[in-house]
Motif scaffolding. Structure first.
Motif, mmCIF file in Angstrom:
data_model
loop_
_atom_site.group_PDB
_atom_site.id
_atom_site.type_symbol
_atom_site.label_atom_id
_atom_site.label_comp_id
_atom_site.label_asym_id
_atom_site.label_seq_id
_atom_site.Cartn_x
_atom_site.Cartn_y
_atom_site.Cartn_z
ATOM 1 N N HIS A 50 0.976 -1.203 -0.091
ATOM 2 C CA HIS A 50 0.047 -0.080 0.040
ATOM 3 C C HIS A 50 0.943 1.291 -0.088
ATOM 4 O O HIS A 50 0.304 2.458 -0.214
ATOM 5 C CB HIS A 50 -0.966 -0.026 1.119
ATOM 6 N N ARG A 51 2.060 1.087 0.134
ATOM 7 C CA ARG A 51 3.164 2.313 0.113
ATOM 8 C C ARG A 51 2.825 3.239 1.232
ATOM 9 O O ARG A 51 2.771 4.582 0.993
ATOM 10 C CB ARG A 51 3.414 2.909 -1.184
ATOM 11 N N ARG A 52 2.416 2.954 2.495
ATOM 12 C CA ARG A 52 2.241 3.566 3.399
ATOM 13 C C ARG A 52 2.691 3.089 4.653
ATOM 14 O O ARG A 52 2.645 1.886 4.744
ATOM 15 C CB ARG A 52 0.528 4.141 3.541
ATOM 16 N N GLY A 55 1.734 6.805 11.032
ATOM 17 C CA GLY A 55 2.517 7.591 11.494
ATOM 18 C C GLY A 55 2.566 7.784 13.016
ATOM 19 O O GLY A 55 3.342 8.583 13.656
ATOM 20 N N ASP A 56 1.602 7.096 13.579
ATOM 21 C CA ASP A 56 1.462 7.240 14.934
ATOM 22 C C ASP A 56 1.182 5.857 15.468
ATOM 23 O O ASP A 56 0.274 6.022 16.526
ATOM 24 C CB ASP A 56 0.562 8.309 15.453
ATOM 25 N N LEU A 57 1.733 4.903 15.551
ATOM 26 C CA LEU A 57 1.566 3.578 15.978
ATOM 27 C C LEU A 57 1.732 3.301 17.293
ATOM 28 O O LEU A 57 2.987 3.542 17.812
ATOM 29 C CB LEU A 57 2.133 2.617 15.193
ATOM 30 N N VAL A 80 -5.829 -1.591 13.660
ATOM 31 C CA VAL A 80 -5.120 -0.618 13.652
ATOM 32 C C VAL A 80 -5.919 0.654 13.384
ATOM 33 O O VAL A 80 -6.409 0.423 12.421
ATOM 34 C CB VAL A 80 -3.963 -0.681 13.220
ATOM 35 N N VAL A 81 -6.159 1.587 14.403
ATOM 36 C CA VAL A 81 -6.791 2.687 13.993
ATOM 37 C C VAL A 81 -6.100 4.005 14.080
ATOM 38 O O VAL A 81 -4.840 4.120 14.207
ATOM 39 C CB VAL A 81 -8.078 2.991 14.899
ATOM 40 N N GLU A 86 -0.204 9.603 8.513
ATOM 41 C CA GLU A 86 0.176 8.548 7.522
ATOM 42 C C GLU A 86 1.511 8.993 6.943
ATOM 43 O O GLU A 86 1.681 10.182 6.383
ATOM 44 C CB GLU A 86 -0.901 8.268 6.652
ATOM 45 N N VAL A 87 2.629 8.156 6.704
ATOM 46 C CA VAL A 87 3.892 8.415 6.232
ATOM 47 C C VAL A 87 3.503 7.525 4.785
ATOM 48 O O VAL A 87 3.597 6.550 4.770
ATOM 49 C CB VAL A 87 5.148 7.937 6.935
#
Length: 100
Positions: A50-52, A55-57, A80-81, A86-87
């Motif tokens: 998905h190439r993402r 960013g805040d896991l 995962v919410v 997102e990076v």
């Protein structure tokens, strides 16, 4: 309402059907290898398919629900919410990670 409240209503439960990761593990431990495998699979799938990347896991953005014991499905479901941060790695960055 949050996602836990929504799922609890959908399942007809009176209380929250899901808890955040820290509460879940403290009260009802799961095999660590299963959770690590699920998180690594998610991470690599997000990166290469998905190439993402999230960013805040952190534990508050991981929701687990225990499932009934059956041989034909995992013992838990993981969500995962909060993908608001997102990076998107470049192709060069993804290539470097593939080479590791």
């Amino acid at each position: 309402d949050n996602l836990s409240d929504y799922v609890a209503r959908r399942r007809g439960g009176g209380g929250a059907a899901m808890r955040d990761l820290e509460d879940f593990l403290r009260d009802d431990p799961l095999p660590a290898d299963s959770m690590i495998q699920a998180l690594v699979t998610l991470y690599l799938s997000d990166l290469f398919e998905h190439r993402r990347l999230h960013g805040d896991l952190h534990p508050g953005n991981i929701i687990l629900e225990r499932r009934d014991e059956r041989d034909d499905w995992p013992s838990f479901v993981m969500w995962v919410v909060d993908y608001g941060s997102e990076v998107t790695p470049t192709e060069e960055q993804a290539k470097v990670v593939r080479g590791l």
